[in-house]
Structures are given as C-alpha cells and as structure tokens.
Design a protein around this motif. Structure first.
Motif: not given
Length: 255
Positions: A81-96, A110-122
């Motif tokens: 089972l995935g253990n975080v919300s799909r709004l945090v990270c959608d596991f059923n998506r390719d990395e790109d 989802i305002p908290g997801n409006m960040f740069d590539m460094a935030g996405r990489e995290e």
C-alpha cells in the motif's frame, strides 16, 4: 522518516514513510498493489488545502485500503500500500509526469505543490523512489503468481458532472491482457456492470503496472471499484470476498 525505505526489509507487516506491507508476501501467491491507499500528509508537508479535502477522492482512493487489508488477512494474499496521499506524491505516475506532484485535481488547486524542480526532486527522493524500489525488491524476493492493482473511482467528477460513470467496476490493462480477459467475465457473472478499460484506459494510465508487471511479463489485472460501493464496511467486506475469489480463479491459469 524512520529508515531509508529502499533498504527496508520487505517481508511481513512493514510500515515505512512511503509504503506499507500487509501480510506475508510469498512466491506463487497473490499481491494486491494499492497506489492510492492513504490520505496521509506528513506533518512537515503543507499542501495549503482545506483539511476536509483529504477525505475526498482527489486525495485518496476511497475504500481501497480497507478492501486490501481484508484481502491480506487470507492465506495466500498480501498487500503493498502507498502510505501518503496522492496529493503529496502520486505513485501511479512516471517520474517525468507533471501530475506526479499535482498542482490541481478535479478543480481544486494545491498551492503547496507550486514549487521549483528542487522541491519536486525532494518529493521523488522521499516518496516515489522508495515506494517503487521497495515494490521492485518485494517482487524479486517473492514473485507472485498474480498482481492485482486496486483502485477506486468516483461516480462523477466535480469538474465534469455531465459524464456518467455507471460501472460497478472497471478492469484496466495495457498490452498484457491475459489476466484481464479472465477477470472481466468472472466479475460480470456476479451481475456487475464491468467496464473494459473504463472509466479510463490502462493504455493511458498504468504507470505502476507498466513498470513492475508488464516490463517483466508478470501477470496482473487492474481493478477500479466505484467508490460508493466500498465506502462502508459492508461493501468493503463484500468486495474483498469477491476480489479474492476472482483473483484466485485467475491465478490458477498461471500455474
């Protein structure tokens, strides 16, 4: 994070930040994979949304975690089972894929997801990669006879209310139709309206199964259950029994 999830022991009941394993995965058994099982948002992640939105379909596939846990109580079946919300990270998506960290979902920003590539990489490094690395390790350690990819769908989308979704469930697949072609008539024999590649096509959205099943020739089928049918305990028990019965019959074809 309690440990590096990619180094976690992936047998037995395990809970890590990105994933949980329920039951005892064993070679030749059935593994239920549930990408969107949780609405959990870590305490240090601020999505900037109303808390009640976490109980809606945009944050979690309603009912699937409970169904999977019931299935995993039976010998011969385990669940990943995935253990975080799909709004945090959608596991059923390719990395790109842009929607891996969604900026909006069904009309909700989802305002908290409006960040740069460094935030996405995290997010990738903290959640997505540990999830998929652990699933890959589990499948190598205990190759299942059959994988069941479990999701649920909302009866209607707020952003497209004119679209009817009358199916009780849908079966999804990409190129490998072997298990799906067996599962569809078994589900229909229960008197269900079964969508073949409904409410959307697995040829368009099948990232986890493409990576862990299709790319390795592992038999699987994707199942989408309408959320109102598994929102409460009685429906969850009914569908857990049904999916166990169907999955076991499908698995027999791959002995």
């Amino acid at each position: 994070m309690v440990a590096d999830a990619r180094k976690a022991q992936v047998t037995g009941n395990v809970i890590e930040e990105a994933f949980a394993i329920i039951g005892e995965p064993r070679a030749g058994d059935i593994l239920v994979v549930v990408d969107h099982a949780s609405n959990r948002v870590p305490h240090d992640v601020d999505l900037g949304i109303a808390p009640e939105l976490l109980n809606e379909h945009v944050a979690v596939d309603i009912g699937v975690a409970e169904v999977a846990r019931l299935m995993a109580q039976e010998s011969g079946t385990a669940a990943f089972l995935g253990n975080v919300s799909r709004l945090v990270c959608d596991f059923n998506r390719d990395e790109d894929a842009a929607a891996l960290v969604p900026h909006s979902s069904d009309g909700h920003t989802i305002p908290g997801n409006m960040f740069d590539m460094a935030g996405r990489e995290e997010r990738l490094e903290r959640f997505h990669r540990p999830y998929h690395d652990a699933l890959a390790s589990l499948l190598e350690q205990a190759p299942p006879r059959l994988i069941v990819s479990l999701h649920s769908f909302t009866p209607s989308l707020a952003s497209r209310p004119e679209e009817e979704r009358p199916w009780h469930c849908g079966v999804l697949y990409n190129d490998d139709e072997r298990a799906s072609r067996l599962a569809i008539p078994l589900l229909a024999s229960d008197g269900l309206i079964v969508g073949d590649q409904k409410p959307y096509s697995g040829k368009l959205l099948n990232a986890t199964m493409n990576r862990h099943a299709e790319d390795h020739g592992r038999p699987y089928f994707g199942i989408e259950v309408r959320q109102d049918l598994i929102a409460a305990a009685a429906g969850q028990a009914e569908w857990a029994e049904r999916l166990l019965r169907v999955a076991n019959r499908v698995a027999l074809a791959f002995e």
